[in-house]
Design a protein around this motif. Structure first.
Motif, PDB file in Angstrom:
ATOM      1  N   ALA A  50       0.889  -1.215   0.101  1.00 21.48           N
ATOM      2  CA  ALA A  50       0.149   0.046  -0.158  1.00 21.48           C
ATOM      3  C   ALA A  50       0.823   1.246   0.166  1.00 21.48           C
ATOM      4  O   ALA A  50       2.170   0.965   0.212  1.00 21.48           O
ATOM      5  CB  ALA A  50      -0.792  -0.035   1.136  1.00 21.48           C
ATOM      6  N   ARG A  51       0.350   2.442  -0.405  1.00 24.91           N
ATOM      7  CA  ARG A  51       1.044   3.710  -0.422  1.00 24.91           C
ATOM      8  C   ARG A  51       0.121   4.849  -0.177  1.00 24.91           C
ATOM      9  O   ARG A  51      -0.941   4.560  -0.321  1.00 24.91           O
ATOM     10  CB  ARG A  51       1.905   3.892  -1.569  1.00 24.91           C
ATOM     11  N   ILE A  52       0.638   5.893   0.356  1.00 22.96           N
ATOM     12  CA  ILE A  52      -0.188   7.033   0.687  1.00 22.96           C
ATOM     13  C   ILE A  52       0.661   8.205   0.106  1.00 22.96           C
ATOM     14  O   ILE A  52       2.071   8.296   0.143  1.00 22.96           O
ATOM     15  CB  ILE A  52      -0.416   7.311   2.106  1.00 22.96           C
ATOM     16  N   ILE A  53       0.072   9.146  -0.681  1.00 25.94           N
ATOM     17  CA  ILE A  53       0.428  10.353  -1.163  1.00 25.94           C
ATOM     18  C   ILE A  53       0.579  11.619  -0.108  1.00 25.94           C
ATOM     19  O   ILE A  53      -0.518  11.619   0.618  1.00 25.94           O
ATOM     20  CB  ILE A  53       0.087  10.819  -2.405  1.00 25.94           C
ATOM     21  N   ALA A  54       1.509  12.127   0.248  1.00 28.38           N
ATOM     22  CA  ALA A  54       1.521  13.349   1.117  1.00 28.38           C
ATOM     23  C   ALA A  54       0.578  14.403   0.685  1.00 28.38           C
ATOM     24  O   ALA A  54      -0.138  14.956   1.667  1.00 28.38           O
ATOM     25  CB  ALA A  54       2.842  13.767   1.174  1.00 28.38           C
ATOM     26  N   THR A  59      -4.749   7.145  -1.420  1.00 29.41           N
ATOM     27  CA  THR A  59      -4.034   5.739  -1.153  1.00 29.41           C
ATOM     28  C   THR A  59      -4.158   4.998  -2.498  1.00 29.41           C
ATOM     29  O   THR A  59      -5.057   5.071  -3.122  1.00 29.41           O
ATOM     30  CB  THR A  59      -4.601   5.366  -0.148  1.00 29.41           C
ATOM     31  N   TYR A  60      -3.479   3.869  -2.206  1.00 32.86           N
ATOM     32  CA  TYR A  60      -3.381   2.781  -3.414  1.00 32.86           C
ATOM     33  C   TYR A  60      -2.998   1.603  -2.784  1.00 32.86           C
ATOM     34  O   TYR A  60      -2.076   1.366  -2.066  1.00 32.86           O
ATOM     35  CB  TYR A  60      -2.476   3.140  -4.671  1.00 32.86           C
ATOM     36  N   LYS A  66      -6.688  -5.150  -0.916  1.00 34.59           N
ATOM     37  CA  LYS A  66      -7.688  -4.211  -0.849  1.00 34.59           C
ATOM     38  C   LYS A  66      -8.948  -4.737  -0.199  1.00 34.59           C
ATOM     39  O   LYS A  66      -9.399  -5.800  -0.331  1.00 34.59           O
ATOM     40  CB  LYS A  66      -8.088  -3.906  -2.466  1.00 34.59           C
ATOM     41  N   GLY A  67      -9.374  -3.526   0.823  1.00 41.15           N
ATOM     42  CA  GLY A  67     -10.589  -4.059   1.478  1.00 41.15           C
ATOM     43  C   GLY A  67     -10.215  -4.536   2.752  1.00 41.15           C
ATOM     44  O   GLY A  67     -11.130  -4.616   3.852  1.00 41.15           O
ATOM     45  N   MET A  84      -4.320  -3.710   9.521  1.00 37.40           N
ATOM     46  CA  MET A  84      -4.570  -4.914   8.777  1.00 37.40           C
ATOM     47  C   MET A  84      -5.559  -5.661   9.539  1.00 37.40           C
ATOM     48  O   MET A  84      -5.504  -6.016  10.465  1.00 37.40           O
ATOM     49  CB  MET A  84      -3.114  -5.653   8.802  1.00 37.40           C
ATOM     50  N   ASN A  85      -6.778  -5.878   8.885  1.00 36.30           N
ATOM     51  CA  ASN A  85      -7.882  -6.742   9.421  1.00 36.30           C
ATOM     52  C   ASN A  85      -8.117  -7.948   8.379  1.00 36.30           C
ATOM     53  O   ASN A  85      -7.535  -8.303   7.266  1.00 36.30           O
ATOM     54  CB  ASN A  85      -8.934  -5.908   9.248  1.00 36.30           C
TER      55      ASN A  85
END
Length: 120
Positions: A50-54, A59-60, A66-67, A84-85
């Motif tokens: 996963a990643r997040i843009i500042a 998010t991706y 996913k989910g 993480m679920n």
């Protein structure tokens, strides 16, 4: 000196949850363009999670998580999280956080990793 430190790994039963943390020192996460989570199983290549843009917080996620997984950040704590679920045995791996100054190109900084083990 920039340092990323992961924590929160451990042993959990299938279906359980864990939250990983990635704390940064030497530089604030808000100054990075992108922060990501990756994982690696012995004998296999490291894979993107996963990643997040500042800028904007976009998010991706990898299809495999996913989910179930959520990446988020807390700029005040200079920490990025991976919730993480519904964990599965195939999620077992060493999890790494990484950061880079641009949204393209390789990641510049990596943490040392934290082990996640999901028992069936």
């Amino acid at each position: 000196q920039v340092q990323l430190v992961e924590s929160g790994g451990g042993l959990v039963q299938a279906g359980g949850s864990l939250r990983l943390s990635c704390a940064a020192s030497g530089r604030t996460f808000s100054s990075y363009a992108m922060v990501g989570w990756f994982r690696q199983v012995p004998g296999k290549e490291r894979e993107f999670v996963a990643r997040i843009i500042a800028n904007g917080g976009s998010t991706y996620y990898a299809e495999s998580v996913k989910g179930r997984f959520t990446i988020s950040r807390d700029n005040a704590k200079n920490t990025v999280y991976l919730q993480m679920n519904s964990l599965k045995p195939e999620d077992t791996a060493v999890y790494y956080c990484a950061a880079k100054s641009q949204t393209w190109g390789p990641y510049d900084y990596w943490g040392q990793g934290t082990q996640v083990t999901v028992s069936s």
